[in-house]
Scaffold this motif. Structure first.
Motif, PDB file in Angstrom:
ATOM      1  N   GLU A  38      -7.983 -53.937  39.781  1.00  0.00           N
ATOM      2  CA  GLU A  38      -7.656 -52.684  39.366  1.00  0.00           C
ATOM      3  C   GLU A  38      -8.500 -51.722  40.075  1.00  0.00           C
ATOM      4  O   GLU A  38      -9.854 -51.838  40.279  1.00  0.00           O
ATOM      5  CB  GLU A  38      -7.723 -52.365  38.072  1.00  0.00           C
ATOM      6  N   VAL A  39      -7.793 -50.503  40.581  1.00  0.00           N
ATOM      7  CA  VAL A  39      -8.856 -49.594  41.191  1.00  0.00           C
ATOM      8  C   VAL A  39      -8.184 -48.256  40.610  1.00  0.00           C
ATOM      9  O   VAL A  39      -7.122 -48.039  40.301  1.00  0.00           O
ATOM     10  CB  VAL A  39      -8.893 -49.462  42.844  1.00  0.00           C
ATOM     11  N   ARG A  40      -9.009 -47.341  40.720  1.00  0.00           N
ATOM     12  CA  ARG A  40      -8.557 -46.044  40.285  1.00  0.00           C
ATOM     13  C   ARG A  40      -9.218 -44.921  41.093  1.00  0.00           C
ATOM     14  O   ARG A  40     -10.274 -44.898  41.558  1.00  0.00           O
ATOM     15  CB  ARG A  40      -9.196 -45.610  38.838  1.00  0.00           C
ATOM     16  N   THR A  41      -8.380 -43.970  41.834  1.00  0.00           N
ATOM     17  CA  THR A  41      -8.797 -42.916  42.637  1.00  0.00           C
ATOM     18  C   THR A  41      -8.494 -41.634  42.093  1.00  0.00           C
ATOM     19  O   THR A  41      -7.677 -41.421  41.102  1.00  0.00           O
ATOM     20  CB  THR A  41      -7.836 -43.091  43.893  1.00  0.00           C
ATOM     21  N   VAL A  86      -5.908 -44.882  48.157  1.00  0.00           N
ATOM     22  CA  VAL A  86      -6.726 -46.163  48.175  1.00  0.00           C
ATOM     23  C   VAL A  86      -7.222 -46.542  49.431  1.00  0.00           C
ATOM     24  O   VAL A  86      -8.180 -46.954  49.608  1.00  0.00           O
ATOM     25  CB  VAL A  86      -5.654 -47.415  47.770  1.00  0.00           C
ATOM     26  N   TYR A 105      -4.852 -53.039  42.846  1.00  0.00           N
ATOM     27  CA  TYR A 105      -3.869 -52.543  42.303  1.00  0.00           C
ATOM     28  C   TYR A 105      -4.161 -51.399  41.217  1.00  0.00           C
ATOM     29  O   TYR A 105      -5.368 -51.222  41.219  1.00  0.00           O
ATOM     30  CB  TYR A 105      -2.919 -53.463  41.468  1.00  0.00           C
ATOM     31  N   TYR A 106      -3.299 -50.334  41.073  1.00  0.00           N
ATOM     32  CA  TYR A 106      -3.356 -49.378  40.207  1.00  0.00           C
ATOM     33  C   TYR A 106      -2.143 -49.147  39.327  1.00  0.00           C
ATOM     34  O   TYR A 106      -1.226 -49.610  39.566  1.00  0.00           O
ATOM     35  CB  TYR A 106      -3.668 -47.978  41.025  1.00  0.00           C
ATOM     36  N   SER A 109      -1.079 -44.306  37.787  1.00  0.00           N
ATOM     37  CA  SER A 109      -1.522 -43.292  38.699  1.00  0.00           C
ATOM     38  C   SER A 109      -0.558 -42.156  38.992  1.00  0.00           C
ATOM     39  O   SER A 109       0.318 -42.336  39.077  1.00  0.00           O
ATOM     40  CB  SER A 109      -1.739 -44.017  40.027  1.00  0.00           C
TER      41      SER A 109
END
Length: 423
Positions: A38-41, A86, A105-106, A109
RNA sequence: GUGGGUGUAGUUCAGCGGUUAGAGCGUCAGAUUGUGGCUCUGAAUGUCGUGGGUUCGAUUCCCACCACCCACCCCA
């Protein structure tokens, strides 16, 4: 006005949140199993990122972005899609130097587009999406599509269809565009207004114009698939073989073009067939082999998709797949008499510490009303703490199904309830 | 952005140019003394979307705005 959410936005009320949690849990699970992290922007980025990333001729950029100046005179824009942010993160943190492929993945969002709202279309919606960087092989495209497909079918969605296409690369696409323009040149007068403008800017967009006049003119138009260069053709063949191997049913649709400029080779959409209306796209994506480099990074292939969470929930609602109301407590502790109030709170906290979903009265209600409330909460066991119980250091436990009552000591209550609830 | 429809209690919806605007569901309380689901009784909650206009009088008719829904466009 004050008590109304802004146009095109939607609240998630308590009875709705369970459905969100169901799909989010599935997303996390399937991504973990497939090696996506997981990523968060940020919710907003510099406007420039989207102008260069999404493409400044697209409808999204031209008329749908929430762009404003902040107090430092910077032009910022609320994310109109998930990929650009991303990629920016990938560049800023030099994640491209890590072991490849980098699979991210996110979810949840927020995505903003200034558009006229209607069912399944919001000014703020939320996307689940995945991106894989560094892998050029078609197996990663297939893996992602499988992730997407299995997620949706795993949630129980029916009547889905997967449409794939290849729109070529900078080597072969100009050839195709030239052929297409040559084909359409004589028919220009018969195209709709928007498509006349597209002819020079982005002729391939005419292919998925919905107007019947344009579709009629496209009869016999050259197919992009006949003009692919060898590399793109091999890639598209490889994608189909891989999808077939992992049992993902697909249809080839040479008319899919997509509204974002960064795509190369693979593009795909997952549609749901809606009764009495046009099919609704629940998600779409594709390969963007030039995007990282275009934004100032190394030449690095990428592929990803975005999925509208509200749309998935909408389809689930229409297909009766949303979870029913969940109970809010397994045990409700009734307070009988004010002297039992604090001991009841203390016992409730002890039950919670023991992992039991327990609640107690905070309303000063009659015992009868507390029972009614306990029932509404879906309590399986109601406990009563009153003068009689306090005198002997016990608590009464009533099984709400069998109506059996027992008394146990306060110290034994957590264990007794764990047993009853088989925790 | 274009065209059409709708807007009445928390909710689903009745209603009518004229007295204090209704129903089902929901919420709350009660049906004696410490016990729920069913039933019965009762209660609370509406600037009738907002603002103008027509009228002796508008929730009802007209206009604008706002919001939602549907189609187009676009998209997730």
């Amino acid at each position: 006005m004050l008590t109304q959410a802004p146009r095109g936005t939607k609240d998630v009320t308590p009875e709705l949140s369970a459905g969100w949690q169901v799909i989010e849990a599935r997303m996390r699970d399937i991504c973990a199993r497939m090696g996506y992290r997981e990523v968060r922007t940020p919710t907003f980025e510099h406007t420039e990122l989207f102008l260069r990333g999404v493409g400044d001729t697209t409808d999204i950029v031209q008329k749908e972005m929430y762009t404003f100046q902040d107090k430092g005179e910077r032009s910022v824009t609320l994310k109109p899609e998930g990929t650009a942010g991303v990629v920016r993160m990938l560049l800023e943190h030099k994640l491209f130097a890590e072991a490849l492929p980098l699979k991210l993945y996110y979810l949840y969002s927020p995505v903003f587009r200034y558009d006229k709202p209607q069912a399944g279309r919001y000014r703020e919606h939320h996307q689940f999406g995945v991106e894989a960087f560094g892998a050029a092989m078609p197996t990663v495209d297939a893996e992602q599509i499988a992730l997407f497909w299995n997620l949706l079918t795993g949630l129980g969605l029916r009547d889905l269809s997967l449409h794939i296409n290849s729109i070529g690369c900078p080597v072969c696409r100009p050839t195709y565009q030239a052929k297409l323009k040559e084909f359409l040149a004589g028919k220009l007068d018969h195209l709709c207004g928007t498509c006349k403008g597209r002819f020079d800017r982005n002729p391939m967009r005419i292919l998925d114009c919905k107007s019947p006049e344009c579709q009629a003119q496209l009869e016999g138009a050259p197919s992009v698939l006949d003009c692919l260069c060898e590399e793109c053709k091999d890639h598209f063949d490889g994608l189909q073989a891989a999808l077939a191997t992992v049992n993902i049913p697909f249809e080839i649709d040479p008319r899919i073009v997509r509204g974002l400029d960064y795509y190369t080779k693979t593009v795909f959409e997952v549609l749901t067939k809606e009764v009495g209306g046009a099919s609704l796209a629940v998600g779409a994506g594709g390969r963007y082999d030039g995007l990282v480099e275009q934004l100032g990074g190394p030449a690095m292939p990428g592929v990803g998709f975005g999925m509208g969470m509200e749309r998935v929930l909408l389809v689930m609602e229409r297909q009766g797949l949303l979870p029913g109301p969940a109970n809010v407590a397994d045990v409700f502790l009734c307070v009988q008499g004010e002297s039992a109030r604090l001991p009841a709170l203390q016992l409730t906290m002890a039950l919670r510490d023991a992992g039991i979903r327990a609640d107690t009265d905070h309303m000063g209600r009659s015992l009868k009303a507390q029972f009614k409330y306990a029932d509404k909460c879906g309590a399986k066991v109601v406990a009563v703490l009153g003068d009689e119980e306090l005198a002997t250091g016990q608590v009464t436990l009533r099984d709400m199904t069998t109506r059996e009552e027992v008394r146990v000591s306060l110290a034994e209550a957590p264990a007794a309830l764990q047993m009853k609830l088989s925790i």
